[in-house]
Design a protein around this motif. Sequence first.
Motif, PDB file in Angstrom:
ATOM      1  N   HIS A 188      -7.558 -11.323   2.228  1.00 22.44           N
ATOM      2  CA  HIS A 188      -6.113 -11.124   2.351  1.00 22.44           C
ATOM      3  C   HIS A 188      -5.718 -10.812   3.788  1.00 22.44           C
ATOM      4  N   TYR A 189      -6.551 -10.077   4.496  1.00 19.99           N
ATOM      5  CA  TYR A 189      -6.300  -9.780   5.904  1.00 19.99           C
ATOM      6  C   TYR A 189      -6.213 -11.073   6.715  1.00 19.99           C
ATOM      7  N   ILE A 221      -0.707  -8.302  -2.668  1.00 19.19           N
ATOM      8  CA  ILE A 221      -0.507  -6.869  -2.833  1.00 19.19           C
ATOM      9  C   ILE A 221      -0.716  -6.480  -4.294  1.00 19.19           C
ATOM     10  N   LYS A 222      -0.162  -7.272  -5.221  1.00 17.99           N
ATOM     11  CA  LYS A 222      -0.326  -6.987  -6.654  1.00 17.99           C
ATOM     12  C   LYS A 222      -1.791  -7.008  -7.052  1.00 17.99           C
ATOM     13  N   GLU A 223      -2.532  -8.018  -6.604  1.00 17.51           N
ATOM     14  CA  GLU A 223      -3.958  -8.113  -6.936  1.00 17.51           C
ATOM     15  C   GLU A 223      -4.716  -6.888  -6.433  1.00 17.51           C
ATOM     16  N   ASN A 224      -4.380  -6.444  -5.237  1.00 16.38           N
ATOM     17  CA  ASN A 224      -5.057  -5.271  -4.690  1.00 16.38           C
ATOM     18  C   ASN A 224      -4.666  -3.999  -5.427  1.00 16.38           C
ATOM     19  N   ASP A 232      -0.720   3.168  -1.259  1.00 22.80           N
ATOM     20  CA  ASP A 232      -0.329   2.253  -0.174  1.00 22.80           C
ATOM     21  C   ASP A 232       0.124   0.911  -0.742  1.00 22.80           C
ATOM     22  N   MET A 233      -0.657   0.362  -1.685  1.00 22.30           N
ATOM     23  CA  MET A 233      -0.301  -0.930  -2.271  1.00 22.30           C
ATOM     24  C   MET A 233       1.000  -0.827  -3.068  1.00 22.30           C
ATOM     25  N   HIS A 234       1.183   0.262  -3.780  1.00 24.84           N
ATOM     26  CA  HIS A 234       2.426   0.488  -4.524  1.00 24.84           C
ATOM     27  C   HIS A 234       3.617   0.486  -3.563  1.00 24.84           C
TER      28      HIS A 234
END
Length: 134
Positions: free
Chosen positions: A7-8, A73-76, A118-120
Amino acid sequence: MLRYTYHYIAAVGIQSESVKDEFGEHAREEQEHALRIAERINQLGGKADFNPEGLLSRSASQYAEGQNLVDMIKENLIAERIAIQTYQELVRYFANHDPTTRRMMEDILAKEEEHANDMHDLLVAHQGKPPLRS
């Protein structure tokens, strides 16, 4: 670590730079977790298994790339929530049997909870509404 690393590298778009930075930071921290756990396994006389052939079958979460930044973001976030559950179970498992390992798992659990937050926050920022329920 692999999902965050992908993802990065793959995140694109005008708003992706700060998200990419977060993905990169999380990838490095996930690698640190793996190394800490491997070192502990070694200290206890075991052998850490880094064979990529069985990596998928040993993983608590699935590897999903996502189609766009919000999907990533959702996957993470999903993976972090699974990791939190897994580390909670490990903390309970080690409880009084191995306090050193339990404390390490608690430390990693705290970092995973931070990652999920963080992802939220990123998801809310990029989606404009509260995301997936726990």
